[in-house]
Design an enzyme around this catalytic site. Structure first.
Site, PDB file in Angstrom:
ATOM      1  N   GLY A   9     -80.867  28.022 -12.177  1.00  0.00           N
ATOM      2  CA  GLY A   9     -79.568  28.064 -11.878  1.00  0.00           C
ATOM      3  C   GLY A   9     -78.909  26.474 -11.352  1.00  0.00           C
ATOM      4  N   THR A  10     -79.580  25.450 -12.075  1.00  0.00           N
ATOM      5  CA  THR A  10     -78.927  24.170 -11.837  1.00  0.00           C
ATOM      6  C   THR A  10     -77.595  23.995 -12.356  1.00  0.00           C
ATOM      7  OG1 THR A  10     -79.850  23.059 -13.685  1.00  0.00           O
ATOM      8  CG2 THR A  10     -81.270  23.028 -11.875  1.00  0.00           C
ATOM      9  N   HIS A  59     -75.855  24.714 -24.223  1.00  0.00           N
ATOM     10  CA  HIS A  59     -76.979  24.723 -24.936  1.00  0.00           C
ATOM     11  C   HIS A  59     -77.534  23.232 -24.891  1.00  0.00           C
ATOM     12  CE1 HIS A  59     -79.880  25.883 -28.034  1.00  0.00           C
ATOM     13  NE2 HIS A  59     -79.674  24.709 -28.704  1.00  0.00           N
ATOM     14  N   GLU A  97     -71.088  36.711 -32.425  1.00  0.00           N
ATOM     15  CA  GLU A  97     -72.501  37.427 -32.492  1.00  0.00           C
ATOM     16  C   GLU A  97     -73.574  36.510 -33.291  1.00  0.00           C
ATOM     17  OE1 GLU A  97     -69.067  37.313 -33.814  1.00  0.00           O
ATOM     18  OE2 GLU A  97     -69.692  37.099 -36.020  1.00  0.00           O
ATOM     19  N   VAL A 154     -76.082  33.415 -32.928  1.00  0.00           N
ATOM     20  CA  VAL A 154     -76.535  32.894 -31.706  1.00  0.00           C
ATOM     21  C   VAL A 154     -76.422  31.302 -31.892  1.00  0.00           C
ATOM     22  CG1 VAL A 154     -78.959  32.442 -30.462  1.00  0.00           C
ATOM     23  CG2 VAL A 154     -78.494  34.497 -31.487  1.00  0.00           C
TER      24      VAL A 154
HETATM   25  C1  GRF Z   1     -80.211  24.632 -19.348  1.00  0.00           C
HETATM   26  O1  GRF Z   1     -81.148  23.936 -19.949  1.00  0.00           O
HETATM   27  C2  GRF Z   1     -79.202  25.271 -20.320  1.00  0.00           C
HETATM   28  O2  GRF Z   1     -78.725  24.675 -21.398  1.00  0.00           O
HETATM   29  C3  GRF Z   1     -80.076  26.470 -21.052  1.00  0.00           C
HETATM   30  O3  GRF Z   1     -80.853  26.938 -20.120  1.00  0.00           O
HETATM   31  C4  GRF Z   1     -81.109  25.991 -19.146  1.00  0.00           C
HETATM   32  C5  GRF Z   1     -80.868  26.483 -17.911  1.00  0.00           C
HETATM   33  O4  GRF Z   1     -81.102  25.654 -16.630  1.00  0.00           O
HETATM   34  N1  GRF Z   1     -78.941  27.190 -21.833  1.00  0.00           N
HETATM   35  P1  GRF Z   1     -80.742  26.383 -15.244  1.00  0.00           P
HETATM   36  O5  GRF Z   1     -80.910  27.600 -15.040  1.00  0.00           O
HETATM   37  O6  GRF Z   1     -79.194  26.195 -15.077  1.00  0.00           O
HETATM   38  O7  GRF Z   1     -81.236  25.261 -14.372  1.00  0.00           O
END
Ligand code: GRF
Length: 202
Positions: free
Chosen positions: A12-13, A110, A148, A150
């Protein structure tokens, strides 16, 4: 102000970046009202709790089929009158029930410059490993609308990050987060929430 739900599966950063941006007044059009985790183990749940944001868990494994997962998720989002959905490291796929209801109002982050290193199977460290194996000198992060396909929806924002010769997937992942993801995501959420207020979606 738009009511935002953040969907998470991991540490969850990126959720934290949103919480901090909100606290610092950088997302005046976004109100974080709900966190949904696909696993009860997600570290992001503690971040939600510390920030006083209601959090719910919908385990994909508890749902017999994709449709049940989607129906439960949509019910929850409606219950909290959610207008904008943010996928911040959310590893479950969303089905048509949710995608159609929130068309143009679901965003994903992403960790590459899409369309490079995106699509099915490109998540987490795998993305950075593939970038290093291909020998790219520039990578980065992309925020896009979710449809839809990915990682195939409209690109909203991108930020580049230089690859360094000594990078490992882990060091690159960290730098992409620090230099791109945590800055980009709050800006993109603010943008979509602003558009939303301007009658962007129904
Ligand atoms: C991040 O690298 C994001 O781009 C990807 O998943 C990761 C999640 O990291 N979709 P966090 O849980 O937010 O730390």
């Amino acid at each position: 102000m738009s009511r935002v739900a953040v969907l998470v599966s991991g540490g969850g950063t990126n959720l934290q970046a949103l919480i901090d941006a909100r606290t610092n007044g950088e997302m005046p059009h976004a109100k974080l009202v709900l966190v949904v985790a696909s696993s009860g183990q997600a570290g992001a749940l503690q971040r939600a709790q510390r920030a006083g944001i209601p959090a719910r868990v919908i385990e994909r494994a508890d749902c017999a089929a994709q449709q049940e997962f989607d129906t439960r998720l949509l019910q929850l989002l409606r219950q909290y009158r959610i207008e904008v959905v943010v996928l911040a490291g959310f590893l479950s796929i969303l089905g048509p029930v949710v995608l159609n209801h929130y068309a143009g109002r679901i965003i994903n982050i992403h960790p590459s410059l899409l369309p490079a290193f995106g699509g099915q199977g490109f998540y987490g460290l795998r993305v950075h490993k593939a970038a290093l194996e291909r020998g790219v000198k520039i990578t980065g992060a992309t925020v896009h609308l979710v449809n839809e396909v990915v990682d195939g929806g409209e690109i909203l924002m991108q930020q580049a990050v230089a690859v360094q010769p000594q990078d490992t997937p882990e060091t690159l992942q960290r730098r992409v987060m620090e230099e791109a993801e945590w800055q980009l995501l709050p800006r993109a959420v603010e943008l979509v929430c602003q558009r939303q207020e301007g009658g962007y979606a129904d």
